[in-house]
Design an enzyme around this catalytic site. Structure first.
Site, PDB file in Angstrom:
ATOM      1  N   GLY A   9       0.831  -1.200   0.000  1.00  0.00           N
ATOM      2  CA  GLY A   9       0.000   0.000   0.000  1.00  0.00           C
ATOM      3  C   GLY A   9       0.861   1.244   0.000  1.00  0.00           C
ATOM      4  N   CYS A  10       0.337   2.316   0.542  1.00  0.00           N
ATOM      5  CA  CYS A  10       1.050   3.591   0.598  1.00  0.00           C
ATOM      6  C   CYS A  10       2.397   3.410   1.288  1.00  0.00           C
ATOM      7  CB  CYS A  10       0.211   4.624   1.346  1.00  0.00           C
ATOM      8  SG  CYS A  10       1.081   6.173   1.633  1.00  0.00           S
TER       9      CYS A  10
END
Length: 157
Positions: A9-10
């Protein structure tokens, strides 16, 4: 020192999580797995370059093992979400382990299989396990983003 590469993810939250782990010497955010040379954040955000947001973890294997890093990786995100984590979506946010050698590959596969069989998740674990390619370090304003902005987390588990 050895290196490990994770996309979950981020990359801001992933980097922050790994920086807290004893035995991790450094962590840098960047891009891997795409087709464009020297991509920028803007390029990667188009979801057309094939890159994932990743964290390059440099660690001391005398202090922490690769297997222990894999446990951290699995614990900080939901590996059943395809091309997304939380509110972020696109292939750049995919769950991926980029391995540097055959030993890392074997350990990553074994940990994924063990987690799938554990019953922790109802759905299928969609994490990719693939050879590491060129790591493109992200722009400086992305490095240690949480520290620079006084953020504790960005919603990772």
């Amino acid at each position: 020192m050895e290196k490990a590469m994770f996309g979950a993810g981020c990359f801001w939250g992933v980097e922050a999580a790994f920086r807290k782990v004893k035995g991790v010497v450094s962590a840098a955010v960047g891009y891997m797995g795409g087709t464009l040379e020297n991509p920028t954040y803007k390029d990667v955000c188009t979801d057309k370059t094939g890159h994932a947001e990743v964290v390059q973890v440099e660690f001391d294997p005398k202090v922490i093992s690769y297997e222990e890093l894999l446990k951290v990786f699995w614990d900080i995100h939901d590996p059943t979400q395809l091309n997304r984590q939380g509110p972020d979506f696109g292939t750049q946010y995919r769950s991926v382990i980029f391995y540097h050698n055959e030993e890392q590959n074997k350990l990553a596969i074994a940990s994924k299989e063990q987690l799938q069989q554990s019953g922790k998740y109802e759905g299928e674990i969609v994490t990719e396990i693939t050879p590491a390619t060129v790591f493109y370090r992200a722009e400086e304003y992305h490095q240690r983003y949480h520290e620079k902005h006084g953020i504790d987390s960005c919603g990772i588990r």
